[in-house]
Scaffold this active site. Structure first.
Site, PDB file in Angstrom:
ATOM      1  N   SER A 198       0.977  -1.354  -0.161  1.00 47.90           N
ATOM      2  CA  SER A 198       0.396  -0.010   0.098  1.00 47.90           C
ATOM      3  C   SER A 198       1.118   1.126   0.070  1.00 47.90           C
ATOM      4  O   SER A 198       1.665   1.056   0.670  1.00 47.90           O
ATOM      5  CB  SER A 198      -0.628  -0.238   0.779  1.00 47.90           C
ATOM      6  OG  SER A 198      -1.587   0.868   1.278  1.00 47.90           O
ATOM      7  N   HIS A 206      -1.406  -0.765  -4.803  1.00 46.93           N
ATOM      8  CA  HIS A 206      -2.718  -0.367  -3.924  1.00 46.93           C
ATOM      9  C   HIS A 206      -2.742   0.131  -3.129  1.00 46.93           C
ATOM     10  O   HIS A 206      -1.707   1.141  -3.023  1.00 46.93           O
ATOM     11  CB  HIS A 206      -2.521  -1.462  -2.638  1.00 46.93           C
ATOM     12  CG  HIS A 206      -4.045  -1.278  -1.410  1.00 46.93           C
ATOM     13  ND1 HIS A 206      -5.500  -2.068  -1.747  1.00 46.93           N
ATOM     14  CD2 HIS A 206      -4.557  -0.527  -0.787  1.00 46.93           C
ATOM     15  CE1 HIS A 206      -6.351  -1.355  -1.399  1.00 46.93           C
ATOM     16  NE2 HIS A 206      -6.060  -0.854  -0.073  1.00 46.93           N
ATOM     17  N   ASP A 265      -4.705   3.767  -1.425  1.00 46.19           N
ATOM     18  CA  ASP A 265      -5.599   3.990  -0.642  1.00 46.19           C
ATOM     19  C   ASP A 265      -6.021   5.904  -1.100  1.00 46.19           C
ATOM     20  O   ASP A 265      -5.393   6.722  -1.222  1.00 46.19           O
ATOM     21  CB  ASP A 265      -5.076   3.948   0.653  1.00 46.19           C
ATOM     22  CG  ASP A 265      -5.136   3.115   1.253  1.00 46.19           C
ATOM     23  OD1 ASP A 265      -5.964   1.884   0.866  1.00 46.19           O
ATOM     24  OD2 ASP A 265      -3.981   2.069   1.827  1.00 46.19           O
ATOM     25  N   MET A 274      -8.487   8.765  -0.070  1.00 50.33           N
ATOM     26  CA  MET A 274      -8.777   9.157   1.059  1.00 50.33           C
ATOM     27  C   MET A 274      -9.208  11.096   1.292  1.00 50.33           C
ATOM     28  O   MET A 274      -8.719  11.570   0.823  1.00 50.33           O
ATOM     29  CB  MET A 274      -8.226   9.399   2.788  1.00 50.33           C
ATOM     30  CG  MET A 274      -7.705   7.968   3.206  1.00 50.33           C
ATOM     31  SD  MET A 274      -6.563   7.631   4.376  1.00 50.33           S
ATOM     32  CE  MET A 274      -6.227   6.238   4.312  1.00 50.33           C
ATOM     33  N   HIS A 301      -8.547   1.952  -3.753  1.00 51.49           N
ATOM     34  CA  HIS A 301      -9.220   1.804  -3.259  1.00 51.49           C
ATOM     35  C   HIS A 301     -10.047   3.020  -2.480  1.00 51.49           C
ATOM     36  O   HIS A 301      -9.704   3.701  -1.776  1.00 51.49           O
ATOM     37  CB  HIS A 301      -8.540   0.994  -1.472  1.00 51.49           C
ATOM     38  CG  HIS A 301      -9.797   1.152  -0.383  1.00 51.49           C
ATOM     39  ND1 HIS A 301      -8.745   0.540   1.086  1.00 51.49           N
ATOM     40  CD2 HIS A 301     -10.780   1.162   0.254  1.00 51.49           C
ATOM     41  CE1 HIS A 301      -9.370   1.006   1.555  1.00 51.49           C
ATOM     42  NE2 HIS A 301     -10.898   0.540   1.174  1.00 51.49           N
ATOM     43  N   MET A 303     -12.261   5.615   0.003  1.00 54.75           N
ATOM     44  CA  MET A 303     -12.927   5.737   1.046  1.00 54.75           C
ATOM     45  C   MET A 303     -12.891   7.228   0.845  1.00 54.75           C
ATOM     46  O   MET A 303     -12.718   8.006   1.505  1.00 54.75           O
ATOM     47  CB  MET A 303     -11.729   4.725   1.807  1.00 54.75           C
ATOM     48  CG  MET A 303     -11.027   4.131   2.138  1.00 54.75           C
ATOM     49  SD  MET A 303      -9.475   4.151   3.833  1.00 54.75           S
ATOM     50  CE  MET A 303      -8.336   3.774   1.827  1.00 54.75           C
ATOM     51  N   MET A 310     -11.860  -5.021   5.621  1.00 60.30           N
ATOM     52  CA  MET A 310     -11.295  -3.232   6.198  1.00 60.30           C
ATOM     53  C   MET A 310     -10.243  -4.606   8.022  1.00 60.30           C
ATOM     54  O   MET A 310     -11.845  -4.719   8.675  1.00 60.30           O
ATOM     55  CB  MET A 310     -11.677  -2.131   6.933  1.00 60.30           C
ATOM     56  CG  MET A 310     -11.441  -1.647   5.554  1.00 60.30           C
ATOM     57  SD  MET A 310      -9.894  -1.459   4.471  1.00 60.30           S
ATOM     58  CE  MET A 310      -9.018  -0.929   6.651  1.00 60.30           C
ATOM     59  N   ASP A 317      -6.576  -6.139   4.382  1.00 62.18           N
ATOM     60  CA  ASP A 317      -6.175  -4.817   4.763  1.00 62.18           C
ATOM     61  C   ASP A 317      -5.901  -3.912   5.564  1.00 62.18           C
ATOM     62  O   ASP A 317      -7.001  -3.467   6.146  1.00 62.18           O
ATOM     63  CB  ASP A 317      -6.589  -3.742   3.682  1.00 62.18           C
ATOM     64  CG  ASP A 317      -6.417  -2.776   3.100  1.00 62.18           C
ATOM     65  OD1 ASP A 317      -5.124  -2.471   3.684  1.00 62.18           O
ATOM     66  OD2 ASP A 317      -6.707  -1.600   2.686  1.00 62.18           O
TER      67      ASP A 317
HETATM   68  C1  DX5 Z   1      -6.142   2.247   5.663  1.00 69.01           C
HETATM   69  C2  DX5 Z   1      -5.928   1.726   4.514  1.00 69.01           C
HETATM   70  C3  DX5 Z   1      -4.288   1.209   4.063  1.00 69.01           C
HETATM   71  C4  DX5 Z   1      -3.398   1.539   4.379  1.00 69.01           C
HETATM   72  C5  DX5 Z   1      -2.661  -0.093   5.796  1.00 69.01           C
HETATM   73  O1  DX5 Z   1      -7.137   3.038   5.474  1.00 69.01           O
HETATM   74  O2  DX5 Z   1      -7.496   1.674   3.286  1.00 69.01           O
HETATM   75  O3  DX5 Z   1      -4.157   0.620   2.947  1.00 69.01           O
HETATM   76  O4  DX5 Z   1      -2.414   1.410   3.929  1.00 69.01           O
HETATM   77  O5  DX5 Z   1      -1.343   0.173   6.500  1.00 69.01           O
HETATM   78  P1  DX5 Z   1      -1.349  -1.006   7.828  1.00 69.01           P
HETATM   79  O6  DX5 Z   1      -0.307  -1.969   6.494  1.00 69.01           O
HETATM   80  O7  DX5 Z   1       0.152  -0.201   7.714  1.00 69.01           O
HETATM   81  O8  DX5 Z   1      -2.126  -1.146   8.149  1.00 69.01           O
HETATM   82 ZN    ZN Z   2      -6.224  -0.063   1.516  1.00 69.63          ZN
END
Ligand code: DX5
Ligand code: ZN
Length: 218
Positions: free
Chosen positions: A6, A31, A33, A35, A64, A66, A135, A173
């Protein structure tokens, strides 16, 4: 088994170098993320960043979302180079049109659920998704602790997949390290999304190899 570092745990001061590092690491997916500061209490990066790093990596780009309003972001991320777009089931009533839209853009469909959300909420969509992203921390930040209770969701997802004759991937994840990945694989997961345990390591290639060994040996 799919290993997906990620980018959230990468060094943001040199994202291009980090994307290229992932490309050479033996990982399968990158991956990404996304946000929005509303669906989750953090902001990461947008389609312009994804577009910039796209030429630096041959990995599958796993976006992903969010985000509270994913409908306005699907096309920009598709154009930026996403291969797979994952949305959250917590967006209720919108899930079917979102899935349809992702498909119409020619992308793979992922569906995710947060730790407090019951598995019953994803059940109606299982036959139209390519991956179920469970998650295993509350979304928004890397480096949190894996919530062990989520393992029963992985088992449920695997049982449903078998019973219904479906072939969606089962991804975990959040808070996943080598040992936890092995437990998740044992429970039925086949896709491992890791920030801290992969990008957080100085030798990403070695970290990917260790994780692959760990999940294959389950
Ligand atoms: C959290 C993300 C994850 C995050 C995981 O909201 O969706 O993808 O990057 O990071 P680690 O592996 O450090 O928990
Ligand atoms: Zn993620």
């Amino acid at each position: 088994m799919v290993i997906a570092p990620s980018l959230l745990a990468a060094n943001f001061a040199r994202l291009g170098v980090e994307a290229a590092r992932a490309d050479r690491s033996g990982a399968d997916w990158l991956h990404l993320d996304i946000m929005d500061g509303h669906f989750v209490p953090n902001i990461s990066f947008g389609p312009a960043v994804v577009k910039t790093i796209r030429p630096l990596s041959r990995l599958t780009f796993d976006v992903h979302l969010m985000c509270s309003r994913p409908e306005i972001l699907l096309e920009p991320f598709a154009k930026a180079g996403a291969d797979r777009i994952t949305i959250h089931v917590e967006l209720d009533g919108q899930v079917v049109p979102l899935i349809w839209k992702i498909r119409s853009l020619g992308k793979q469909v992922g569906l995710s659920l947060n730790p407090p959300t019951a598995m019953a909420s994803v059940e109606p969509y299982l036959d139209r998704i390519d991956s179920l992203l469970i998650m295993t921390v509350n979304p928004g930040f890397g480096g949190q602790e894996f919530i062990t209770e989520c393992l029963t969701k992985v088992q449920q997802a695997a049982a449903w997949r078998e019973q219904l004759g479906l072939n969606y991937r089962i991804a975990v994840d959040g808070g996943v390290d080598d040992a936890i990945a092995a437990s998740c694989a044992q429970a039925g997961a086949d896709t491992f999304i890791c920030g801290t345990a992969l990008f957080g390591q100085p030798n990403l290639k070695a970290a990917v190899a260790r994780m692959r060994k760990s999940v294959n040996a389950r």
